[in-house]
Design a protein around this motif. Structure first.
Motif, mmCIF file in Angstrom:
data_model
loop_
_atom_site.group_PDB
_atom_site.id
_atom_site.type_symbol
_atom_site.label_atom_id
_atom_site.label_comp_id
_atom_site.label_asym_id
_atom_site.label_seq_id
_atom_site.Cartn_x
_atom_site.Cartn_y
_atom_site.Cartn_z
ATOM 1 N N VAL A 79 21.436 6.589 -4.836
ATOM 2 C CA VAL A 79 22.856 6.929 -4.878
ATOM 3 C C VAL A 79 23.031 8.445 -4.906
ATOM 4 C CG1 VAL A 79 24.922 6.859 -6.325
ATOM 5 C CG2 VAL A 79 23.600 4.771 -5.932
ATOM 6 N N MET A 80 22.194 9.132 -5.684
ATOM 7 C CA MET A 80 22.273 10.596 -5.727
ATOM 8 C C MET A 80 21.969 11.211 -4.365
ATOM 9 S SD MET A 80 23.394 11.649 -8.434
ATOM 10 C CE MET A 80 23.566 11.455 -10.198
ATOM 11 N N ALA A 126 28.035 20.539 -12.316
ATOM 12 C CA ALA A 126 28.373 19.323 -13.064
ATOM 13 C C ALA A 126 28.293 19.542 -14.564
ATOM 14 C CB ALA A 126 27.444 18.188 -12.644
ATOM 15 N N ALA A 127 27.463 20.489 -14.995
ATOM 16 C CA ALA A 127 27.348 20.778 -16.432
ATOM 17 C C ALA A 127 28.640 21.359 -16.986
ATOM 18 C CB ALA A 127 26.181 21.743 -16.673
ATOM 19 N N LYS A 128 29.514 21.892 -16.106
ATOM 20 C CA LYS A 128 30.791 22.455 -16.556
ATOM 21 C C LYS A 128 31.845 21.376 -16.791
ATOM 22 C CE LYS A 128 29.804 26.576 -13.746
ATOM 23 N NZ LYS A 128 30.202 27.342 -12.518
ATOM 24 N N ILE A 129 31.569 20.160 -16.330
ATOM 25 C CA ILE A 129 32.493 19.047 -16.514
ATOM 26 C C ILE A 129 32.256 18.458 -17.909
ATOM 27 C CG2 ILE A 129 33.297 16.840 -15.603
ATOM 28 C CD1 ILE A 129 33.596 19.171 -13.635
ATOM 29 N N PRO A 130 33.288 18.182 -18.679
ATOM 30 C CA PRO A 130 33.079 17.655 -20.043
ATOM 31 C C PRO A 130 32.497 16.243 -20.026
ATOM 32 C CG PRO A 130 35.417 17.647 -19.481
ATOM 33 C CD PRO A 130 34.720 18.402 -18.383
ATOM 34 N N ALA A 131 31.791 15.909 -21.082
ATOM 35 C CA ALA A 131 31.240 14.555 -21.234
ATOM 36 C C ALA A 131 32.349 13.521 -21.085
ATOM 37 C CB ALA A 131 30.581 14.423 -22.600
ATOM 38 N N THR A 176 32.766 16.391 -10.562
ATOM 39 C CA THR A 176 33.158 15.354 -11.525
ATOM 40 C C THR A 176 32.607 14.000 -11.070
ATOM 41 O OG1 THR A 176 35.256 16.574 -11.704
ATOM 42 C CG2 THR A 176 35.100 14.471 -12.853
ATOM 43 N N PHE A 177 32.755 13.726 -9.774
ATOM 44 C CA PHE A 177 32.238 12.463 -9.238
ATOM 45 C C PHE A 177 30.713 12.413 -9.359
ATOM 46 C CE2 PHE A 177 35.814 10.317 -7.036
ATOM 47 C CZ PHE A 177 36.814 11.263 -7.295
ATOM 48 N N TYR A 178 30.080 13.553 -9.103
ATOM 49 C CA TYR A 178 28.622 13.614 -9.201
ATOM 50 C C TYR A 178 28.169 13.346 -10.641
ATOM 51 C CZ TYR A 178 23.979 15.869 -9.161
ATOM 52 O OH TYR A 178 22.645 16.152 -9.297
ATOM 53 N N ARG A 179 28.834 14.004 -11.579
ATOM 54 C CA ARG A 179 28.466 13.782 -12.984
ATOM 55 C C ARG A 179 28.738 12.337 -13.409
ATOM 56 N NH1 ARG A 179 28.273 17.356 -18.144
ATOM 57 N NH2 ARG A 179 28.183 15.735 -19.744
ATOM 58 N N ALA A 180 29.806 11.755 -12.876
ATOM 59 C CA ALA A 180 30.106 10.358 -13.210
ATOM 60 C C ALA A 180 28.964 9.436 -12.779
ATOM 61 C CB ALA A 180 31.419 9.929 -12.560
ATOM 62 N N LEU A 181 28.327 9.761 -11.660
ATOM 63 C CA LEU A 181 27.172 8.962 -11.226
ATOM 64 C C LEU A 181 26.020 9.092 -12.220
ATOM 65 C CD1 LEU A 181 27.232 9.783 -7.398
ATOM 66 C CD2 LEU A 181 27.821 7.592 -8.477
ATOM 67 N N MET A 182 25.802 10.318 -12.711
ATOM 68 C CA MET A 182 24.734 10.514 -13.704
ATOM 69 C C MET A 182 25.048 9.728 -14.974
ATOM 70 S SD MET A 182 24.179 14.633 -13.322
ATOM 71 C CE MET A 182 22.448 14.955 -13.107
ATOM 72 N N GLU A 183 26.289 9.804 -15.398
ATOM 73 C CA GLU A 183 26.677 9.098 -16.619
ATOM 74 C C GLU A 183 26.565 7.589 -16.429
ATOM 75 O OE1 GLU A 183 30.555 10.613 -17.567
ATOM 76 O OE2 GLU A 183 29.764 12.444 -18.497
ATOM 77 N N LEU A 231 20.222 18.465 -17.100
ATOM 78 C CA LEU A 231 21.537 17.885 -17.382
ATOM 79 C C LEU A 231 21.441 16.377 -17.560
ATOM 80 C CD1 LEU A 231 24.609 18.011 -17.636
ATOM 81 C CD2 LEU A 231 24.751 17.910 -15.132
ATOM 82 N N TRP A 232 20.695 15.726 -16.663
ATOM 83 C CA TRP A 232 20.572 14.265 -16.758
ATOM 84 C C TRP A 232 19.823 13.870 -18.036
ATOM 85 C CZ3 TRP A 232 19.515 11.405 -11.481
ATOM 86 C CH2 TRP A 232 20.293 10.237 -11.448
ATOM 87 N N CYS A 233 18.810 14.658 -18.391
ATOM 88 C CA CYS A 233 18.081 14.381 -19.643
ATOM 89 C C CYS A 233 19.031 14.445 -20.836
ATOM 90 C CB CYS A 233 16.950 15.394 -19.829
ATOM 91 S SG CYS A 233 15.620 15.294 -18.608
#
Length: 520
Positions: A307-308, A338-343, A382-389, A424-426
């Motif tokens: 997906v990534m 993506a690290a700038k996007i809040p949890a 934001t969408f990218y970070r959502a995939l990680m989450e 970031l993913w860790c």
């Protein structure tokens, strides 16, 4: 004195030969990519070309010896590992007559046929074996019986791919628990074949080779093999194991109640146990560990790595160009943004993989939800970070499910393979799970695990637990941000409800599943 160890790894996308010294240092590696063609007559099939692929394995062995400059006589032992679920059938002369790779999905009709044999046959298979029809060998063997009866009639032996490598090296037919158990024709607790299951499914019950535990000398390199590979005739060949289990050995996961996540194309959550407790709902897979006396609950998230890659290639062309210009991995650039996007991504959710449900394994249609038309908050990062989450939330669900069954969960987690390269993913994984995440230094954990088993077999190391613990080194450790953990815990409850309803749309055939097991 022989002082090096060789691992041969038959993975899904490639075969590799890797040489280690006895301190666990990787000295040289050679790799050849391979693919598994679909037979156009059989949709979903993935044939394994044993002739071409053995030639590729030979190339790897010859090349790794040449690159390292090591005298083949100084290789103390060789062990093999492989993708699981792939099977090879042989005739009475020991020649291959049929093989398929682990992702072969041609046997959908046979899954339905098996389920019609008896109302609760799949549950009866799961009880002693820890496997369902989703990934096991039973439907595939039945497919051979239905479609290639002449091959089925000639079949004398079945092996997995790491056993196939041993057969090519030594001429001997063997098997071992960690890979053999993934067929669904194996007694988990006894760690032996269970031919009664095959007979119950109307299949041959006389095709199973002897079982040796990982770390046992299975044979020696034959004169024929030595002549084509450059290996020294008589070099001990040691029983290895499945890739996930030997990957666990390679990161020191060798005792009960330890857990790890292997983040690649799939994310595998592995939890060690010294007591097999079956899930009455058949939701999770249970395998034999390569360490005798241990088993593993295995829960799989589908496709986070793929997906990534899709997201990078579809939406991050600018980052790819910037990366090429500056010699930087585009994922590094994407991670920084993506690290700038809040949890919690401002409450945005996505549905890709679901928590594992082994006996009814289907994923909803991929989707992003709950975002606003606000470019400052909801941009591509934001969408990218959502995939990680999402991958981390699925892992939490898998871990919670194993806890429901066993009453146990790890107090820290080992995170390995490609996804662990992303700090970031860790951190997201640690925050979602609420426990520390440790990342090992080793980049070839599965190969190192195989090399350790080789060292056990030839007497260099005392046993797998002691050797693994002494050789594994750590690169980094992440501790959870408990404020973020609270945010993710609240988000997880919402995500489960959203996913449940998304899956209902798929069950109503209003959307297409991202993936569904054969026969569903």
């Amino acid at each position: 004195m022989a002082q090096y160890l060789m691992a041969i790894d038959a993975g899904t996308g490639s075969v590799r030969a890797v040489i280690f010294d006895t301190s666990g240092n990787q000295l040289s590696v050679s790799q050849r990519e391979w693919d598994h063609k679909e037979d156009p007559r059989y949709p979903g099939s993935m044939d394994f070309n044993w002739i071409k692929n053995w030639e590729l394995a030979i190339c790897c062995v010859k090349e790794v010896l040449a690159k390292s400059g090591i005298n083949p006589a100084d290789i103390a032992g060789i062990a093999t590992t492989s993708m699981r679920e792939g099977i090879v059938l042989y005739d009475e002369t020991g020649c291959e007559i049929w093989a398929c790779a682990n992702v072969d999905a041609r046997a959908a009709a046979e899954v339905i046929q098996l389920k019609k044999l008896a109302m609760h046959l799949e549950e009866e298979v799961y009880e002693p074996s820890g496997q369902t029809f989703a990934l096991g060998a039973l439907p595939r063997i039945l497919w051979v019986k239905n479609h290639l009866p002449e091959v089925y009639a000639k079949t004398k032996t079945i092996t997995m791919f790491n056993d196939w490598l041993i057969a090519k090296l030594t001429g001997l037919m063997t098997s071992e628990p960690s890979n053999g158990c993934t067929t669904g024709i194996f007694d988990l607790k006894g760690r032996v074949w269970l031919p009664e299951i095959a007979a119950k499914c109307g299949l041959r019950d006389d095709i199973f080779p002897p079982v040796f535990e990982s770390g046992t000398i299975a044979g020696k390199v034959s004169a024929e093999c030595a002549s084509v590979t450059g290996l020294a005739e008589g070099t001990p060949v040691v029983t290895g194991g499945g890739d996930a289990q030997l990957g666990c050995v390679g990161v020191g996961l060798v005792e009960a109640n330890q857990g790890a996540v292997f983040g690649g194309s799939f994310w595998q959550y592995e939890f060690n146990t010294d007591e097999v407790i079956q899930d009455p709902n058949c939701r999770v897979r249970i395998n034999c560990h390569a360490v005798p006396g241990l088993w593993q609950y295995e829960a799989i998230a589908f496709f986070p790595g793929l997906v990534m890659r899709w997201y990078r290639d579809a939406f991050c062309q600018a980052e790819k160009i910037q990366g090429e210009e500056n010699g930087v991995d585009p994922y590094v650039i994407m991670n920084e943004e993506a690290a700038k996007i809040p949890a919690g991504c401002h409450g945005m959710l996505c549905t890709f993989s679901d928590v594992m449900n082994f006996i009814n394994w289907k994923h909803a249609a991929p989707s992003f939800m709950n975002f606003a038309l606000n470019a400052d908050k909801f941009n591509k990062y934001t969408f990218y970070r959502a995939l990680m989450e999402n991958a981390a939330l699925v892992t939490k669900g898998n871990m919670d499910m194993v806890y429901q069954i066993t009453g146990k969960r790890p107090d820290q987690i080992v995170f390995a393979n490609g996804a662990s390269k992303s700090p970031l993913w860790c951190q997201i994984l640690s925050d979602v799970l609420g426990i520390p995440v440790k990342v090992p230094k080793v980049k070839e954990a599965t190969a190192l695990g195989a090399a350790i088993t080789a060292g056990i077999g030839v007497g260099i190391y005392k046993d797998l637990p002691e050797a693994a613990k002494s050789l594994v080194q750590w690169d980094s450790e992440y501790v959870p941000n408990m404020e973020n953990h609270k945010t993710y815990s609240e988000l997880y409850a919402v995500w489960r409800q959203v996913y449940y309803n998304s899956l209902e749309l798929t069950n109503l055939d209003l959307t297409a599943p991202m993936w569904a097991a054969p026969g569903l």
